[in-house]
Design a protein around this motif. Structure first.
Motif, PDB file in Angstrom:
ATOM      1  N   SER A 113       0.839  -1.201   0.000  1.00  0.00           N
ATOM      2  CA  SER A 113       0.000   0.000   0.000  1.00  0.00           C
ATOM      3  C   SER A 113       0.869   1.244   0.000  1.00  0.00           C
ATOM      4  CB  SER A 113      -0.892   0.020   1.243  1.00  0.00           C
ATOM      5  OG  SER A 113      -1.579  -1.201   1.387  1.00  0.00           O
ATOM      6  N   LYS A 114       0.293   2.319  -0.516  1.00  0.00           N
ATOM      7  CA  LYS A 114       1.077   3.549  -0.610  1.00  0.00           C
ATOM      8  C   LYS A 114       0.827   4.527   0.541  1.00  0.00           C
ATOM      9  CE  LYS A 114       2.113   3.727  -5.526  1.00  0.00           C
ATOM     10  NZ  LYS A 114       1.922   2.289  -5.777  1.00  0.00           N
ATOM     11  N   THR A 115      -0.442   4.680   0.930  1.00  0.00           N
ATOM     12  CA  THR A 115      -0.788   5.730   1.890  1.00  0.00           C
ATOM     13  C   THR A 115      -1.135   5.144   3.259  1.00  0.00           C
ATOM     14  OG1 THR A 115      -3.134   5.621   1.382  1.00  0.00           O
ATOM     15  CG2 THR A 115      -1.791   7.080  -0.002  1.00  0.00           C
ATOM     16  N   VAL A 116      -1.132   5.997   4.282  1.00  0.00           N
ATOM     17  CA  VAL A 116      -1.505   5.551   5.624  1.00  0.00           C
ATOM     18  C   VAL A 116      -2.986   5.181   5.657  1.00  0.00           C
ATOM     19  CG1 VAL A 116      -2.100   7.828   6.601  1.00  0.00           C
ATOM     20  CG2 VAL A 116      -1.190   6.019   8.087  1.00  0.00           C
ATOM     21  N   GLN A 117      -3.784   5.767   4.783  1.00  0.00           N
ATOM     22  CA  GLN A 117      -5.191   5.365   4.704  1.00  0.00           C
ATOM     23  C   GLN A 117      -5.290   3.900   4.316  1.00  0.00           C
ATOM     24  OE1 GLN A 117      -7.701   7.871   2.258  1.00  0.00           O
ATOM     25  NE2 GLN A 117      -9.546   6.861   2.980  1.00  0.00           N
ATOM     26  N   GLN A 118      -4.382   3.477   3.409  1.00  0.00           N
ATOM     27  CA  GLN A 118      -4.393   2.086   2.953  1.00  0.00           C
ATOM     28  C   GLN A 118      -3.717   1.138   3.950  1.00  0.00           C
ATOM     29  OE1 GLN A 118      -5.518   0.586  -0.116  1.00  0.00           O
ATOM     30  NE2 GLN A 118      -6.780   2.416  -0.284  1.00  0.00           N
ATOM     31  N   THR A 119      -2.657   1.611   4.605  1.00  0.00           N
ATOM     32  CA  THR A 119      -1.937   0.712   5.517  1.00  0.00           C
ATOM     33  C   THR A 119      -2.627   0.590   6.877  1.00  0.00           C
ATOM     34  OG1 THR A 119      -0.539   2.521   6.327  1.00  0.00           O
ATOM     35  CG2 THR A 119       0.316   1.214   4.479  1.00  0.00           C
ATOM     36  N   HIS A 120      -3.300   1.654   7.316  1.00  0.00           N
ATOM     37  CA  HIS A 120      -3.835   1.659   8.689  1.00  0.00           C
ATOM     38  C   HIS A 120      -5.283   2.108   8.780  1.00  0.00           C
ATOM     39  CE1 HIS A 120       0.468   1.427   9.537  1.00  0.00           C
ATOM     40  NE2 HIS A 120       0.171   1.098  10.781  1.00  0.00           N
ATOM     41  N   GLY A 121      -5.957   2.277   7.673  1.00  0.00           N
ATOM     42  CA  GLY A 121      -7.264   2.931   7.670  1.00  0.00           C
ATOM     43  C   GLY A 121      -8.451   2.126   8.178  1.00  0.00           C
ATOM     44  N   LEU A 122      -8.242   0.864   8.530  1.00  0.00           N
ATOM     45  CA  LEU A 122      -9.356   0.099   9.124  1.00  0.00           C
ATOM     46  C   LEU A 122      -9.327   0.371  10.622  1.00  0.00           C
ATOM     47  CD1 LEU A 122      -9.139  -3.224   7.083  1.00  0.00           C
ATOM     48  CD2 LEU A 122     -10.650  -1.263   6.707  1.00  0.00           C
TER      49      LEU A 122
END
Lengths: 368, 368
Positions: A113-122
């Motif tokens: 994943s590129k963004t923190v939304q993708q890596t940690h967004g759950l």
């Protein structure tokens, strides 16, 4: 121009939105998830329209007047509640984070994943309002032999989990509101279970029944799914707790920084207590400095940390490391590899998460 | 069905919305206001889409990249900030109520409004995030002669107020976020002043400049408006503080109850501290019982109170009375009449507010 009866964000904030996965792209939407834009979250509360969600088979459209909650099984007196009944009980209101156990599972051994939304967004945080489960269980009369509860939702998958009675009686809530208004449909409207500090899927949405029994039911979502491979070839079941974790949200993946005075910011949280300290490294983990926590620091809740940093312009790797009130220290991926089998899309990824900054100021996912 | 990138409430919650006044119906909308649905508010936070608003001349559509905040006047160094500049400073995050000084002004001496949304809805509560004004003033260097600040907004009315330096330096904030996301346009996007505990209009929205001086400017909104008539024929100016207040939100106007076990619920708040106790009467003020407060009880923040009550079916008049941490007791209209001139649509109506319940269970506004 009349003010909207239900307002919306400024058109200049249209970029602040939930996103589906860029990595695990589902070609259908019945089983899917969308991530909170943590990079844009100010304060510690996630606005209701941006709270993350995961659904296994669609999002039911439930009429609250027709919804019922049954409490049955090993009880003296089975009970059936309407929403109106439930909302008569004294409510409690708590600020807690909520996190999917699969948060970050695409990004263990190398960046996907590129963004923190993708890596940690759950991951989200809200003010939850509801009735303690213990109040209703007391009314039903819990049989002395009851050790587990089955919590089942009214979605297409009838998602269900087995939950130990001890936790249910301790601080579990029957939640109907987030941040002052009824739950959103995708977050369980009109009623969900909420188990503070535990993996998101045990906080069963669209809750329709709680059945008490003396042993777990070994349902799909605690056998085929939501279990963790171990080094001995077996799979760990009932890994409920979301252990202490933290991540830098700014600067984070896909951002670009310029040399000078920066502020490293992020969130820390623990399902086992409150955050005691957060340390930040700017040299890839060689040295760590304690960040400042923004109060109030609350139990099982997002806590914001902040560290000013003067970036001279040389490549750097930054990361954060949380310590919670039990003394537990957020581990590295290597630490976790010693005790679990990290073999693909594995749950409970609470490892220290690095971002690299190159000489041009581009920030990238540097995991693994 | 893809989950919305910015979610919305369930269609079954469409009745939960802001409303304009039923009593002071404006034939235009440039100067108007809309009230929060307090009767539906769960927990203590007002969802962003339902936060009340008052505007004097439209709602500006401000591009945050073009917005500037100037700090000038009696300072060593005038400063000009972009939003990007402001968001680099360490933020603070506070839970506070916000209330218009005109809340309830239609309902002093006899009932005019029917619902609690109409009588008390110019009141909301949120998690506000921003920068302490003191940080920026320190950077500008406050002249020793500076005693007042002019805060001006970028709306069509250029709404402005004079604010004492002492309060500005104490706990005033430059707020850009509510409940985790940027302010809504009608609430001041992208930047407002926020003065905890003081009347809403000093928390100037769409803030564009703060000018320091040695005396107040006697602007329109503190002379022709937002002043209070006194018994001696003069008008009290600079009545900043929102004194302790409370109201029962359930049961409240336009609701209908049935004999049996009810729960009297409502909110209490004080601009001068936190809520110490809330008493409730069910016999028109003859006797009072202490209600239970829902924690955490926070400073200058909405606090929920609750009292179980068995209604036998006879006509009754119910009301709440707040006591704050300074010892101040919420007064009756008669108490206020002794010290102020209640001559029409007068500000700062923090009086005890009664609802009557008739034999059929209909709840009505019983003020005056």
């Amino acid at each position: 121009m009349p003010t909207d009866e239900y307002g919306a964000p400024s058109r200049f904030e249209a970029h602040v939105k939930r996103r589906r996965s860029d990595v695990l792209v589902n070609r259908q939407n019945f089983s899917d998830w969308s991530m909170s834009p943590l990079q844009s979250q100010l304060g510690t509360i996630t606005p209701n329209g941006l709270i993350f969600e995961r659904h296994h088979n669609g999002i039911p459209d439930i009429n609250p007047d027709e919804h019922r909650l049954a409490i049955h099984g090993m009880v003296k007196q089975p009970l059936l509640f309407t929403m109106s009944d439930l909302m008569k009980y004294p409510s409690v209101t708590k600020f807690h984070f909520m996190e999917c156990s699969g948060n970050g599972l695409t990004d263990w051994l190398k960046p996907a994943s590129k963004t923190v939304q993708q890596t940690h967004g759950l991951l989200s945080c809200a003010q939850w309002t509801g009735v303690p489960v213990s109040v209703l269980l007391e009314e039903a009369g819990v049989s002395p032999d009851a050790a587990w509860a089955l919590a089942e939702g009214g979605d297409g998958a009838a998602h269900a989990r087995s939950i130990p009675m001890k936790k249910l009686l301790e601080d579990a809530l029957l939640v109907y509101a987030s941040n002052g208004e009824m739950l959103r449909p995708e977050n369980g409207y009109p009623l969900r279970l909420f188990i503070p500090g535990w993996e998101g899927n045990v906080s069963v949405k669209w809750l329709r029944r709680i059945k008490l029994g003396d042993k777990p039911w070994h349902l799909r979502s605690e056998t085929a799914r939501y279990t963790d491979p171990m080094p001995d070839g077996k799979w760990r079941q009932f890994s409920f707790e979301m252990e202490a974790k933290s991540v830098i949200t700014s600067p984070s993946g896909n951002m670009k920084v310029r040399p000078g005075d920066l502020v490293i910011q992020g969130f820390a949280w623990s399902g086992n207590g409150h955050i005691k300290t957060v340390d930040v490294t700017t040299d890839g983990g060689r040295t760590w400095r304690e960040a400042r926590l923004e109060g109030p620091v609350m139990d099982k809740c997002l806590t914001r940390f902040r560290l000013p940093w003067k970036w001279e312009g040389a490549p750097a790797t930054i990361a954060s490391r949380a310590v919670d009130s039990t003394g537990y220290v957020q581990p590295t991926v290597d630490d976790i590899k010693k005790v679990r089998a990290i073999t693909g899309f594995v749950q409970h990824h609470n490892a220290i998460f690095p971002w690299s900054i190159d000489a041009s100021g581009e920030v990238k996912n540097a995991i693994g």
